[in-house]
Design an enzyme around this catalytic site. Structure first.
Site, mmCIF file in Angstrom:
data_model
loop_
_atom_site.group_PDB
_atom_site.id
_atom_site.type_symbol
_atom_site.label_atom_id
_atom_site.label_comp_id
_atom_site.label_asym_id
_atom_site.label_seq_id
_atom_site.Cartn_x
_atom_site.Cartn_y
_atom_site.Cartn_z
ATOM 1 N N GLU A 291 -9.808 -0.064 -10.881
ATOM 2 C CA GLU A 291 -10.636 -0.162 -9.672
ATOM 3 C C GLU A 291 -12.031 0.420 -9.840
ATOM 4 O O GLU A 291 -12.459 1.262 -9.047
ATOM 5 C CB GLU A 291 -9.932 0.522 -8.511
ATOM 6 C CG GLU A 291 -8.683 -0.186 -8.084
ATOM 7 C CD GLU A 291 -8.269 0.154 -6.674
ATOM 8 O OE1 GLU A 291 -8.487 1.276 -6.247
ATOM 9 O OE2 GLU A 291 -7.749 -0.746 -5.988
ATOM 10 N N ALA B 15 -3.981 6.727 -8.424
ATOM 11 C CA ALA B 15 -2.535 6.998 -8.292
ATOM 12 C C ALA B 15 -2.173 8.276 -7.548
ATOM 13 O O ALA B 15 -1.055 8.792 -7.709
ATOM 14 C CB ALA B 15 -1.876 7.011 -9.680
ATOM 15 N N GLU B 16 -3.118 8.824 -6.742
ATOM 16 C CA GLU B 16 -2.822 10.065 -6.013
ATOM 17 C C GLU B 16 -2.361 11.167 -6.971
ATOM 18 O O GLU B 16 -1.537 12.018 -6.620
ATOM 19 C CB GLU B 16 -1.784 9.834 -4.902
ATOM 20 C CG GLU B 16 -2.308 9.058 -3.741
ATOM 21 C CD GLU B 16 -2.528 7.590 -4.065
ATOM 22 O OE1 GLU B 16 -3.716 7.186 -4.167
ATOM 23 O OE2 GLU B 16 -1.560 6.853 -4.222
ATOM 24 N N TYR C 101 6.558 7.218 -0.868
ATOM 25 C CA TYR C 101 5.631 6.112 -0.604
ATOM 26 C C TYR C 101 6.172 5.116 0.428
ATOM 27 O O TYR C 101 5.571 4.091 0.692
ATOM 28 C CB TYR C 101 5.289 5.371 -1.917
ATOM 29 C CG TYR C 101 3.874 4.846 -1.963
ATOM 30 C CD1 TYR C 101 2.804 5.651 -2.341
ATOM 31 C CD2 TYR C 101 3.601 3.533 -1.592
ATOM 32 C CE1 TYR C 101 1.499 5.176 -2.371
ATOM 33 C CE2 TYR C 101 2.300 3.039 -1.610
ATOM 34 C CZ TYR C 101 1.257 3.869 -2.011
ATOM 35 O OH TYR C 101 -0.028 3.394 -2.031
ATOM 36 N N GLU D 103 -2.347 -4.968 -7.451
ATOM 37 C CA GLU D 103 -1.717 -4.046 -6.499
ATOM 38 C C GLU D 103 -1.774 -4.689 -5.128
ATOM 39 O O GLU D 103 -2.859 -5.004 -4.624
ATOM 40 C CB GLU D 103 -2.481 -2.715 -6.398
ATOM 41 C CG GLU D 103 -2.371 -1.831 -7.605
ATOM 42 C CD GLU D 103 -3.219 -0.566 -7.467
ATOM 43 O OE1 GLU D 103 -3.429 -0.082 -6.333
ATOM 44 O OE2 GLU D 103 -3.691 -0.087 -8.511
HETATM 45 C C1 IPT Z 1 -5.412 2.074 -5.162
HETATM 46 C C2 IPT Z 1 -5.319 2.661 -6.556
HETATM 47 O O1 IPT Z 1 -5.643 1.735 -7.552
HETATM 48 C C3 IPT Z 1 -3.940 3.202 -6.805
HETATM 49 O O2 IPT Z 1 -3.962 3.963 -7.975
HETATM 50 C C4 IPT Z 1 -3.476 4.046 -5.658
HETATM 51 O O3 IPT Z 1 -4.297 5.163 -5.584
HETATM 52 C C5 IPT Z 1 -3.573 3.249 -4.379
HETATM 53 O O4 IPT Z 1 -4.886 2.872 -4.174
HETATM 54 C C6 IPT Z 1 -3.181 4.003 -3.150
HETATM 55 O O5 IPT Z 1 -1.922 4.489 -3.252
HETATM 56 S S1 IPT Z 1 -7.085 1.956 -4.622
HETATM 57 C C7 IPT Z 1 -7.060 0.953 -3.159
HETATM 58 C C8 IPT Z 1 -6.613 1.704 -1.986
HETATM 59 C C9 IPT Z 1 -8.441 0.465 -2.917
#
Ligand code: IPT
Length: 995
Positions: free
Chosen positions: A199, A139-140, A356, A288
């Site tokens: 992940e 989640a950055e 974002y 996601e």
């Molecule tokens: C995915 C993460 O699960 C999420 O938390 C966030 O970091 C997002 O990337 C990028 O904003 S990881 C994915 C890029 C493989």
């Protein structure tokens, strides 16, 4: 036409309001024996096609929202209502371990950390929740959400089943369970699934960890399915130890470089095959899918407007419909609303804004891509036949006959009703060209070449279309086919309504029976053309008009009464306003009460039940009627009126003046008394990598309770007089800085560089020379370091999310010995910090922060007056606090979107300063002027007091002894009349926290 046992059909009773008896639907809708569940509840089931809630098939169409990035609980409902209005039926929510469990044994679900108000708001809005508590979330955010104390207190790698790590997450996960249990769907709550960690790949080290997490849920009152997001097509946690109930994988096909926002990557084409080969008994799930992109520090950072182009309305059209084409039936867009990475929330790779480029802006405003999302979401809500489809094949293998190979068309078909969905895009998904094609397909009226009377179906550049055949809607509506897109199909009142749309300039055709009806070009006779066919009201408009429509749900009184499908199938169509929040119909069906937002005066069109005669907007009766005043109101039940924006001339914000100033770095003086700083004498650390050079002492802030924001170090040495320099290796993460002083003399600043650089600097190993006369022989001399911590790294595949933040190496040249190192960070450290409302991430170790100068009510009357634009006195390097107050008297009944703007929003300059922006005590922005890019810092009502006095404090860190002259303005970005209603503040004062 035979009607299948599909759901979400008619409204019963005069107003179409009813509470559905879902028990009978289970039997009617599906052969229950073919449905799967987790053995803990049958209220959430699934099969190879989709998820079923209480026996009712749904297409999970969801967006990501992090409440901790909007620390004003009264505004959460606004975001959820905007999600609902976009046709989403769920949000995906990460919770943040580090905020909720700031120190061992402390679990805090108060204020913005609370879950109950989120759950209540979701229930009110009619939005389901997939909860994603981690413990790791990525989640950055700093350490990917892992509590900072864990990175110091747990030995070895995190996210394994080692005993100390296992112990570390128990309180947090049990806390999440306690807060969530009574809000599961089984208790008429919004929570329908819980995700395990984030992940991670499945191996002998991680699988027992997943299993241990699952065991905790299984030994609790959590009964909803456990899910997982594979980072890619890795088949992780499908089977074997740690396998979850419902598997999904994530995809970000455009990646995260917003600097070439028109450059597209191709649509991936193997999703369907991968799913068939991986978990064919489960529906295809994207926990996601790219909803935007994050942006990094640095002068070449493209900024969020470019991210919103990279993932704009055209991206939403082509890529989201590519999900449909792969037969995806669960997807969540990361992010729907990004928000703000205030305080110490960011990991070093991102700046304060987490806008974002999402569907909603950081200020919560709607965007063009929001409108495209809404068009798709309302189609999905209208099309229950689409929730159960077989993937039949595509035109590249001849399964669908297409006249022009420039178009790729995928066929999906409902096995029960034969409703068929052809998803079309350019064969080269990145193409900006134009392609006209037709399809020759079987229908209930025989094989047809569609369209029959107009030139063809057009794809203009980056767009995707859904062509339906044998599509049924409402109580008895049928559509043989349509090349026009469907905005809405269903029952309004007792009448079936079909609202079609298409790009003007293109041709569109539909047929109800066998007679084609076309809309050759443009739209005739006003914004909406009405065609009344066989008692069904059919409307057509162009895309901008369709985009202006909302489809608010009319809630029933039953459980989940505001949930589409499960609680109600009643709605109205409302065109014109910027946003429609809510609708309710009087019991006699005559008066519709609407709530929503206006940014300009706008015509209003309501397509309601035939009983409709009057409309109110935010409580005020609307000028207009349902008489035959226009061509479209002639058919009845259509209200045409005018919404008028009140004058906004009086809505103003003041200039920020009257600044008071005080030095905030008294530590950079030889005689500063640091005896109450913590002695930094550890010789062991769990943090990796360990110290680089020195004498064995560990100078990592987190090992002394100071894990985030600014940390101060003081190294004492008794000088011989021969010392010429100090060599320090300082690590603050990418884009960090540290300024070094000897006694009161500034020696230099270590600059981490932009995270946009491939080899961004996280650590600076530098020699700081002592100017002649700066060392006092035979006495105590002090090296003072003021260091920014940009956050802890996220986990990479090889490294844990521990990060060495502090002084990794120290050495006096040519020789010498530090008698003592002392460290100071946030007042009280992570165990005893006083500000429990703003939480552990808010402030740091600057003198002014420790003293509470950033807090409302601190008395600056004894301070000197000095404008922020004058910078620090005498062009010194150092840190000063600038504080002022200003009054706001903003009217209620508006949502006024404000921001603080540095330096007139001119692009990143090379001025070496950092500024920490505190608004009513909340650290809402970090400006790094030499890196950029962020100059604009949106701050919401709820942090700001819109009717009273506000305090703004800027901690200004001049990193070089040069003239530094920042400016700061408060600006009104957008005025929306309507708004989310009362917003309260919770801004503890100086008296409460320091007095
Ligand atoms: C995915 C993460 O699960 C999420 O938390 C966030 O970091 C997002 O990337 C990028 O904003 S990881 C994915 C890029 C493989």
């Amino acid at each position: 036409m035979a009607r299948g046992p599909t759901l979400g059909l008619s409204g019963d009773g005069p107003n179409g309001l009813f509470a559905r008896d879902y028990s009978s639907l289970v039997a009617r809708a599906e052969d229950a024996s073919s449905l799967l569940d987790n053995g803990r509840t049958t209220e959430v089931q699934w099969d190879e096609y989709s998820l079923l809630l209480r026996g009712q098939r749904i297409f999970l169409w969801s967006g990501e929202f992090h409440t901790y990035r909007l620390p004003v609980p009264d505004l959460w409902l606004d975001v959820l209502q905007k999600a609902k209005a976009a046709g989403l039926n769920a949000v995906s929510v990460y919770t943040h371990w580090g905020q909720i469990n700031p120190s061992p044994g402390v679990i805090d679900f108060d204020g913005f950390r609370a879950l109950a108000p989120l759950y209540e708001a979701a229930r009110k809005a009619g939005i389901f929740i997939v909860l994603r508590p981690g413990p790791y979330i990525n989640a950055e955010t700093t350490a990917g959400g892992i509590a900072h104390w864990v990175t110091s207190q747990v030995a070895g790698n995190l996210r394994t089943n080692a005993t100390d790590y296992f112990k570390s997450w128990q309180d947090y996960i049990h806390g999440i369970i306690d807060e969530t249990s009574s809000f599961q769907i089984t208790a008429d709550g919004p929570v329908i699934a819980v995700q395990i960690d984030n992940e991670y790949s499945q191996n002998s080290r991680t699988a027992p960890y997943f299993q241990a997490l699952e065991d905790v849920y299984h030994n609790s009152s959590i009964v909803v399915p456990l899910t997982y997001n594979d980072p890619g097509e890795g088949k992780n946690f499908v089977n074997g130890t740690g396998a979850v109930d419902i598997y999904g994988f994530d995809s970000y096909p455009q990646l995260f470089d917003c600097s070439n926002p028109d450059k597209w990557n191709p649509v991936p084409t193997n999703w369907h095959d991968y799913h068939e080969g991986t978990n064919p008994s489960q529906p295809l799930y994207f926990p996601e899918f790219q909803g935007g992109a994050f942006d990094a520090w640095g002068p070449t950072a493209p900024g969020y407007p470019n991210c919103r182009v990279l993932t704009g309305a055209d991206f939403v059209s082509v890529f989201y419909k590519a999900l449909w084409a792969a037969n995806v039936k669960l997807a969540s867009f990361y992010m729907f609303y990004g928000g703000t990475s205030w305080g110490a929330i960011p990991f070093p790779g991102v700046y304060t804004s987490y806008d974002y480029g999402a569907h909603l802006t950081e200020s919560r405003d709607v965007t063009a891509k929001y409108s495209e999302l809404k068009l798709q979401g309302l189609f999905l809500r209208s099309s229950p036949d689409f929730y159960k489809t077989n993937w039949i094949g595509n035109s590249s293998t001849g399964v669908v006959k297409v006249s022009n190979p420039g178009a790729l068309v995928v066929k999906l078909q409902n096995p029960d009703t034969n409703a068929t969905f052809y998803i079309a895009r350019h064969a080269d998904s990145t193409s900006t060209g134009s392609t006209i094609f037709n399809i020759t397909v079987p229908t209930s009226a025989g094989t047809l070449t569609i369209p029959q009377t107009v030139s063809g179906i057009a794809l203009d550049g980056r767009e995707s279309k859904t062509i339906v055949t044998d599509y049924t809607y409402g109580s008895s509506g049928t559509l043989l086919y349509s090349t026009a897109q469907i905005l809405f199909a269903g029952t309004i009142g007792t009448r079936d309504v079909l609202f079609l749309y298409g790009t003007s300039g293109q041709s569109h055709e539909f047929a109800v029976n066998s007679t084609p009806i076309s809309f050759p070009t443009g739209v005739k006779g006003g914004p909406v053309t009405v065609v009344d066919v066989d008692d069904s009201l059919i409307l057509f408009s162009d895309v901008p008009t369709a985009s202006s429509f909302f489809n608010p749900v009319l809630a029933s009184g039953g459980p989940l009464g505001n949930y589409w499908g499960l609680g109600t199938n009643s709605s109205v169509l409302v065109g014109g306003p910027r946003f429609v929040r809510n609708a309710s119909l009087s019991p006699d069906g005559a008066t519709l009460a609407l709530q929503g937002d206006l940014n300009v005066s706008a015509p209003l069109v309501v397509i309601g039940p035939t009983t409709l005669s009057a409309v109110t907007w935010n409580g005020v009766s609307v000028d207009g009627d349902t008489a035959a005043a226009s061509n479209i109101s002639a058919v009845g039940g259509i209200f045409v009126g005018q919404l008028t924006l009140d004058s906004t001339d009086d809505i103003q914000v003041p200039e920020l003046t009257g600044w008071k100033f005080a030095n905030s770095l008294p530590e950079a003086a030889a005689d500063f008394d640091d005896s109450n700083f913590t002695l930094a004498d550890h010789t062991k650390t769990n943090i990796v990598p360990g110290p680089a050079f020195g004498d064995g002492r560990v100078l990592y802030g987190c090992d002394y309770g100071f894990c985030e924001n600014i940390v101060l170090w003081r190294g004492h040495f008794n000088a011989t007089g021969g010392e010429t320099s100090v060599n320090l290796s300082i690590n603050g993460g990418q884009a960090f800085a540290a300024s070094v002083f000897l006694n009161s003399v500034f020696l230099g600043t270590a600059f981490g560089n932009s995270t946009n650089d491939r080899n961004a600097i996280v650590e600076v190993d530098q020699v700081y020379n002592f100017p002649a006369g700066a060392v006092t022989a035979g006495a105590d001399n002090v090296i003072t370091i003021v260091q920014d911590n940009m956050g802890l790294d996220e986990a990479s595949s090889v490294v844990s999310e521990k990060s060495s933040r502090g002084v990794r190496g120290f050495k006096l040249n040519p020789s010498g010995h530090f008698s003592e190192w002392r460290v100071q960070g946030k007042l009280g450290g992570y165990t005893d910090f006083p500000d429990r409302v703003r939480g552990v991430m808010n402030d740091g170790g600057l003198f002014g922060e420790r003293e509470g100068w950033h807090l409302p009510g601190f008395d600056t009357s004894s301070w000197v007056s000095r404008d922020l634009s004058e910078g620090l006195p005498n062009k010194t390097a150092g840190v000063g606090f600038f504080v002022t107050t200003f009054d706001l008297a903003l009217p209620s009944g508006f949502d006024i979107l404000l921001s603080f703007n540095f330096d007139g929003n001119s692009a990143a300059t090379d001025v070496p300063y950092r500024a920490y922006l505190f608004v009513n005590g909340w650290m809402m922005g970090k400006r790094v002027a030499n890196l950029g890019p962020q100059t604009k810092f949106p701050v919401h009502q709820g942090i700001l007091e819109y009717n009273g006095t506000n305090t703004v404090a800027v901690a200004l860190w001049a990193m070089e002894p040069v003239k530094i002259a920042p400016t700061l303005n408060l600006t009104i970005d957008t005025i929306l009349q309507g708004g989310p209603g009362a917003v309260s503040t919770n801004n503890p004062t100086w008296i409460e926290l320091r007095g």
